[in-house]
Design a protein around this motif. Structure first.
Motif, short mmCIF file in Angstrom:
data_model
loop_
_atom_site.label_atom_id
_atom_site.label_comp_id
_atom_site.label_asym_id
_atom_site.label_seq_id
_atom_site.Cartn_x
_atom_site.Cartn_y
_atom_site.Cartn_z
N GLN A 52 0.74 -1.22 0.02
CA GLN A 52 0.13 -0.02 0.03
C GLN A 52 0.74 1.20 -0.17
O GLN A 52 0.78 2.50 -0.68
N ALA A 53 1.89 1.24 0.55
CA ALA A 53 2.81 2.32 0.82
C ALA A 53 3.82 2.59 -0.54
O ALA A 53 4.11 3.71 -0.80
N GLY A 281 -17.82 12.15 15.56
CA GLY A 281 -17.43 13.36 14.90
C GLY A 281 -16.43 12.77 13.60
O GLY A 281 -16.53 13.26 12.60
N CYS A 282 -15.70 11.96 14.14
CA CYS A 282 -14.39 11.55 13.17
C CYS A 282 -15.21 10.55 12.01
O CYS A 282 -14.87 10.66 10.96
N GLU A 283 -16.08 9.70 12.56
CA GLU A 283 -16.94 8.95 11.63
C GLU A 283 -17.54 9.73 10.52
O GLU A 283 -17.68 9.42 9.44
N GLN A 284 -18.28 11.01 11.01
CA GLN A 284 -18.81 11.62 9.99
C GLN A 284 -17.98 12.39 9.21
O GLN A 284 -18.26 12.46 7.98
N GLN A 285 -16.71 12.90 9.60
CA GLN A 285 -15.71 13.41 8.75
C GLN A 285 -15.23 12.31 7.80
O GLN A 285 -14.90 12.87 6.51
N ALA A 286 -15.13 11.04 8.27
CA ALA A 286 -14.62 10.28 7.32
C ALA A 286 -15.60 9.87 6.01
O ALA A 286 -15.30 9.30 5.07
N ALA A 292 -8.15 2.82 5.10
CA ALA A 292 -6.99 2.71 4.11
C ALA A 292 -7.19 3.73 2.94
O ALA A 292 -6.44 4.22 2.28
N GLU A 293 -8.50 4.05 2.55
CA GLU A 293 -8.89 5.30 1.63
C GLU A 293 -8.18 6.45 2.03
O GLU A 293 -7.71 7.47 1.27
N LEU A 294 -8.52 6.86 3.53
CA LEU A 294 -7.98 8.08 4.18
C LEU A 294 -6.60 8.14 4.17
O LEU A 294 -5.82 9.17 3.85
N GLU A 295 -6.01 6.74 4.13
CA GLU A 295 -4.38 6.93 4.43
C GLU A 295 -4.03 7.09 2.87
O GLU A 295 -2.90 8.00 2.77
N ALA A 296 -4.52 6.51 1.80
CA ALA A 296 -3.93 6.97 0.62
C ALA A 296 -4.13 8.26 0.03
O ALA A 296 -3.11 8.82 -0.57
#
Length: 323
Positions: A52-53, A281-286, A292-296
């Motif tokens: 992935q990296a 709040g974090c789940e709403q932002q995601a 994995a999608e956020l990391e990419a």
């Protein structure tokens, strides 16, 4: 014809998020990597993390000989550290466990081999306590996630560490394309984490007190202080806030406000209600995107941002010989 430098070997002990980050970075710099982690499925998770990296490492620029195939997993600490140029310990953040593992690594490794601990909080003198062979070579080498992209590594020597050992550590981590920051003296949490924790505590209070949502706080950082910090950090940013008078004028003008009770030094209690607020709040932002999608997305941004930082701050003039 110029002779290529000999290949370096990194031994990675513990392959969680941080350990896998070290592995990906070292592979991208053309090093051989030997990893050891007794957890079931560790090797499969590591190879997936490297895969992935790798696209981000390619965009950043691979060293000659960089190859994910240069990763080997072994079953014992003794085998892992044999012939290693550098050992990186990444076991869970429990002092007794780290002391136990570091003592075993110290006993097994050549006395000249440096051993870095990725600990985010413990002091190296505490980590060296049970190391009998060469305790001074056991130092803090604290990176930042994602390790394969972010270049800062805080190096902290303990009571038994010599200047020469610190300088050898600096040179080795520079070969991994890191920006080593030698911390002048031991302190819990080192430098960067103490700064981040202060901001984190205030952010939790703002959520807990109903002042702002997680998204609003993140927006305040992203579109405000975060943009400036990417180039200038904290002090130079405030130096500019003083206009032509610089920091002296800024402190004269705004310094007294530091005594006002704007901030709260202690973190709020992590009640079920606060945990629910922060998590929701974090789940709403995601917005349905996986980690994995956020990391990419993060990695793509960091590759482009790092290029810009290097363009505007390539020489690190104020830190020559220090970073």
């Amino acid at each position: 014809m110029s002779q290529q430098p000999p290949t370096k070997r990194l031994a990675v002990i513990g392959t969680g998020v941080i350990g896998n980050g070290w592995i990906a970075r070292a592979l991208g710099r053309g090093w051989d990597v030997v990893a050891c982690d007794p957890a079931p499925g560790a090797e499969a998770r590591t190879r997936s993390a490297v895969k992935q990296a790798w696209p981000s490492l390619e965009r950043l620029g691979l060293a000659e000989g960089a190859d994910p195939g240069r990763l080997t997993f072994v079953d014992s600490l003794e085998t892992a550290v044999a012939d290693a140029d550098l050992v990186q310990e990444n076991v869970p953040e429990r002092l007794e466990l780290k002391r136990q593992i570091l003592a075993k690594l110290d006993a097994a490794a050549d006395p000249q081999t440096l051993i870095g601990s990725s600990t985010s909080g413990f002091k190296p003198s505490d980590l060296q306590q049970d190391c009998a062979k060469a305790p001074g070579r056991v130092i803090v080498a604290h990176p930042f996630n994602p390790v394969y992209l972010l270049p800062l590594v805080e190096l902290v020597g303990g009571e038994a560490t010599t200047h020469g050992q610190t300088e050898r550590a600096r040179a080795l981590y520079q070969q991994l394309a890191m920006r080593p920051l030698v911390v002048r003296r031991e302190i819990e949490g080192h430098i960067a984490d103490r700064l981040m924790e202060a901001l984190w505590r205030e952010a939790l209070h703002l959520v807990n007190d109903g002042v702002a949502t997680t998204e609003e706080i993140d927006a305040a950082v992203v579109y405000g202080c975060g943009l400036r910090w990417s180039l200038m950090g904290t002090f130079l940013t405030f130096h500019l806030a003083g206009g032509d008078g610089g920091m002296r004028h800024m402190l004269a003008q705004f310094g007294p406000a530091l005594k006002l009770p704007w901030t709260k030094l202690e973190a709020p209690e992590l009640t079920d209600e606060l945990i629910a607020k922060v998590a929701a709040g974090c789940e709403q932002q995601a917005a349905g995107r996986s980690v994995a999608e956020l990391e990419a997305r993060r990695d793509e941004f960091l590759v482009r941002l790092l290029a810009l930082v290097e363009e505007y701050w390539p020489e690190a003039e104020g830190l020559k010989g220090h970073i």
